[in-house]
Design an enzyme around this catalytic site. Structure first.
Site: not given
Lengths: 378, 290, 378, 290
Positions: B17-18, B97-98, B209, B247
């Site tokens: 619903t978002g 999700t972030e 990356e 380190h």
């Protein structure tokens, strides 16, 4: 958020991990009474390699006065002017170990790293004799086990694992409680008073700030107090924008880290130089697009602006709205090259057309154009 | 075939619903994805794009067969909502999700492992098996059905390469992004393993990356187990060298993490190296003798 | 160790679970001032079924005086004389729920049991409408999840799950911290003051006493104070002996629960009656064997003693030593039948032979002999 | 074949330097069990019955292939020592320790499950695959090699029945006790499942006790999946009815737990009922047409 040594040590103390007695002085705060040696004076900087840069002074006899302190306050370590100094009691060191907890990202596991040879040369030890470094995976659901502590105690040559168990268990609690990305004790020293953390490197996970608002804010405020005369913090906070300043003339904004880096590579391959790396995240609003432009355009070296958008969760209509609004409010002092495609691209492109901003379809073409407009080779 | 999702996969949307959940429900359904249920606590009984919404995942699985889930739940509630998925026995979750904290994320992955479940993400753009199903943000028109499997860390890069492949007439079996870390569920190696087992996938494109050691781990797997051709592109060659944390970062990464190190290992593993999407196309065409 | 309601409620309070205000009175402790109604007077007994046996009195008006208390102190509930009474404020109950945590042994999982219809008739609800009972497996490594709480809140018809989440999370912490075998709140009442535990049934795991010595001992001492005028506690503590008194005349000692129960069955099948069940555990010393004989022989109804030993971890030489030493110290006032085999059986049998105690090889033969010596049918 | 251990199984003894551990090391070795290593913290470098002792399980697995472990570690240290076993990847642990707290035990079993490992116990007498190997207390002379599988809750009862079978000339494939609970690792059902898959086992003897629901769960499995004959004996028919703890016990057990209820379900499942070890022998002889 990287913490200063003295902040990290305060957290250690809170969790019952022994640290030397000490006091912090800032540049603006004079030493009212001189202190008796032996003491250790440690420049408080966020950069690494402090020991090798002369940021630590050991005073074995006599007194510590303002002059001794000033010797450190005038230093600049890795571009960071020293704004605070920690004066500590000197420990009677019998042996130095290395101990840290962090994550192995691709295994998604917390890891405990331990080495019987701690101190400034730990990275060399890791490089030359990697077998000396224990990497012990910790189960996040259960934490360190006693047998894991015993494994380390044996490697360290400790007769009893009891004190080490206390430190490891408390360090784990602190690592979890404050949601640190790293807690590092180097050296963890065996002293005549038992095991003691002589240094503290603590990095907190900024994503966890919502859960630790008071604690994180207090630590941040303390850092800002200390750093106020120093350089401005270059990264932005509170949104998903990642901004890294570089030396070139092509301003760059992307809506993804991967395409951002690809564009960086393509700029270079085209003979240009990027002025920055600015990535907005894959799900953002018109406001974030607007803000990214503000940040990047604040750099007066920029000769062209390259905006690389390929929307998945991001909507091109939202992005167009941010770009158009920025231009309305501020105008554009350099030419802008926008590559736009993906979710809602028809709407976004239509908006851009109406605002008379051309858009590109092909990434390489856009890159070459931006480089050429900035006076590069392409 | 394809991997992880196909035309038969029945999918549940957490957080339907978002704003993002509702939009993707629409796009996914339009694409043909079998979106059979949604969950948002307190919204049980509603409908979104014709998909019934439940308060609890357990209610959804009583009413529907669910094969996989995609989550748009905010980071604050992510850990609980992931456990809810795994506890009912759903074995594949796309976690878009972030901003989930690293500590929550290691808990989530550890919990998933106890249940034998897979997580793609966090912060993933999801995946698309062109012509069959999509769970996530991949813009449909950038993809076309075929036999090249694409693995990316970044979502946008997987759109970029998908777009280039499609424009060059090269179709894909499945395209996915594993998300940006620093703590992941599925890694590039895990996905290579799935492509290896997928008869429909003929060529694998591995997009990496700088930073981390995920590409190195994939390279090791490729060296020892893979018998399909791989094309790889590592972005960030021109990026400044990052500073490691304390380190510990240096100890863990050792000499790994740079573009040069990754490319060297991948080349040794037999992968062909590309430095732009256009080169990827060229190499694939060469491989196919076109 | 079963706790009294008031002890359980004290633990609830310690963990922030709301309970009514109340005071405990023992039989020897007079009510100095009369108290104003409304109050609930609750007999404190370890047995169940108190409500249905009249052990709870609700006084809605007037005062509570010594006479009202005495009405409860004269009661005996399931053989247990009432030695303490809890006088509590009366709650304004809107709805009653059932909530407990215990273990599902063969699944080896903690389980949360919840039912929207709590109160005295919960077992009938479980029997007649089992679908109303939620059995939610809890992961011991992570505890209750929010979604599990929401599942229960929905079943209970609660608008918000916040208060219930607090109770479930705190109950879990208490369950884990005190290593309870059972924590039961029945009823958990929705009152005008929110959710409240109106009863408490807590059973602690005696095996965990080593880890909670102070807490467990304090609770036990308190129980002994209250029960001092009552019956002696029949089970032994501190070793692995399980002793259950029965009505017959054949004293029984075994070194295993399974063979003990098998022997009980065989005694009955042979027409005899066991005087007790006494099992020593599968790894014990001569001292435990000796002590088991002391316990069983203290029963003056015994006409014969049957000792059934089949040693795996138990050593028959150790068992022989215990038996022989007991006979040397105390003599035997009834005939003894010993079946002995298993680990170190040659040595054990030789010791028995030298002490002139015959041993049997076959279990059925030994049982029949013991029954016959006790005057039974066999 | 046999189940769980055989002549090739290499076993590690945890707590080998204790009284019980050392004695069983001796008896097990005499029987022919391949006891290859022992562990007791602080005793590394010693030997017990010719078996090398290590401080840590990780050291033992570096030096030996370990297939299974048997633990004599005191209850206080049990949880940690079990995790040590599972963390190195050992998949079968015989946990003889008594008195482990219920909360520790559910943690141990939950942890074992995350690692795909099996626990027999706690408080188990262990198991014997006659003529091949034994891990635990079963007195060797009471057993002889054959084709009857015996599952017991109690150790002594598994000795008693083994003794009777052997004296009657009936050999056994594997005899084991799952331990007395209240929280278990392997259940009777789990073991029935293993016997079902073991070609060497022809007849299963299931020895149960009043209380709990483990026999009922085994009966359900037998009804739905088993195609081998079962003889069962439930002891405690003459024992007084126990009191349940609070209402929770009654809610969980319902009408289960009594000898009559267990026998009824097992009979329905097709098991033959014996009321003494002698009857077990008779029934097996009948089944074999002897």
């Amino acid at each position: 958020m990287k913490l200063f040594e003295f902040q990290g040590k305060r957290l250690f103390k809170e969790f019952g991990i022994a640290v030397p007695e000490g006091t912090v002085f800032t540049a603006s705060q004079p030493l009212l009474e001189s202190m008796a040696a032996p003491k250790v004076l440690k420049a408080q900087v966020l950069a690494g390699g402090r020991g090798k840069s002369g940021g630590i002074k050991v005073v074995r006899s006599g007194v510590i006065d303002q002059e001794a302190l000033n010797g450190l306050f005038t230093q600049i370590i890795e571009d960071e002017p020293v704004q605070a100094v920690l004066i500590e009691d000197m420990a009677n060191i019998l042996q130095e170990f290395y101990l840290s907890m962090t994550f192995l990202g691709s295994l998604a596991t917390p890891v405990l790293i331990a080495c019987p040879a701690g101190g400034m040369d730990i990275e060399e030890v890791a490089h030359n004799t990697p077998e000396k470094i224990l990497r012990i995976h910790l189960n996040p659901l259960t934490g360190p086990s006693d047998y894991q502590v015993r494994t380390i105690a044996k490697e360290f040559g400790l007769k009893s694992s009891k004190e080490l168990a206390h430190i490891i268990n408390q360090l784990w609690k602190m690592f979890r409680h404050y949601e640190a990305s790293l807690v590092e004790i180097n050296p963890l020293a065996l002293t005549s008073d038992g095991l003691m953390a002589l240094d503290a490197k603590v990095v907190l996970d900024e994503k966890a700030a919502f859960r630790h608002t008071a604690a994180y804010n207090a630590l941040l405020a303390e850092q800002e107090d200390i750093l106020q005369t120093g350089e401005e913090v270059s990264s932005t906070k509170g949104d998903t924008i990642t901004y890294v300043p570089l030396d070139g003339t092509v301003g760059l904004i992307s809506d993804g880290a991967g395409t951002g880096m690809l564009t960086l590579d393509l700029i270079k391959d085209s003979g240009g130089n990027a002025a920055n790396f600015c990535e907005m995240g894959g799900l953002t609003s018109p406001e974030v697009m607007y803000k990214a432009m503000e940040i990047v355009m604040a750099n007066l070296d920029i000769k062209s602006l390259l905006v690389v958008l390929i929307g998945g969760f991001n909507r091109m209509d939202d992005m167009a709205e941010g770009i158009i609004r920025y231009r309305q409010d501020h105008g554009m002092r350099v030419p802008m090259v926008v590559r736009m495609c993906g979710t809602m691209e028809e709407v976004g492109k239509e908006m851009m057309r109406q605002a008379d901003i051309p858009t590109y379809e092909d990434l390489i073409e856009a890159v070459r154009n931006a480089v050429s407009l900035a006076g590069g080779n392409a | 075939m394809a991997i992880l999702i196909n035309e038969n996969t029945q999918i549940l949307i957490q957080g339907i619903t978002g704003k993002s959940g509702a939009l993707q429900a629409k796009v996914m359904k339009q694409y043909g994805t079998k979106v059979v249920a949604g969950v948002t606590p307190g919204r049980g009984g509603q409908e979104v794009e014709g998909v019934p919404v439940y308060d609890l995942v357990s209610e959804a699985v009583r009413a529907h067969r669910i094969d996989a889930a995609i989550s748009f739940v905010p980071a604050v509630f992510a850990k609980d909502s992931c456990m809810e998925i795994f506890d009912v026995g759903i074995k594949f979750l796309v976690l878009t999700t972030e901003g989930i904290t690293d500590h929550d994320m290691v808990d989530i992955v550890a919990y998933a492992r106890t249940k034998g479940a897979r997580i793609l993400g966090p912060g993933t753009a999801g995946l698309i098996s062109p012509g069959k199903s999509k769970a996530g943000a991949h813009p449909p028109r950038m993809y076309t059905e075929g036999r090249v499997g694409v693995i990316s860390k970044s979502g946008a890069l997987s759109y970029e390469v998908g777009k280039n492949l499609t424009e060059a007439g090269i179709g894909q079996s499945t395209v996915l992004s594993v998300g940006g870390g620093p703590v992941w569920g599925m890694t590039q190696k895990d996905v290579v393993e799935l492509f290896q087992a997928d008869p429909e996938t003929e060529i694998i494109v591995l997009l990496g990356e700088i930073g981390g050691t995920m590409e190195e781990e994939a390279a090791e797997y490729i060296t020892n187990h893979l018998n399909k051709p791989v094309v790889t592109m590592i972005v960030g060659r021109a990026a400044p060298v990052g500073k490691s944390l304390g380190h510990a970062g240096a100890i863990i990464e050792g000499n790994k993490g740079t573009a040069a190190a990754k490319l060297e290992l991948l080349q040794k593993a037999g992968a062909r190296i590309a430095s732009s999407p256009r080169e990827i196309i060229q190499i694939i065409k060469e491989m196919r003798g076109e």
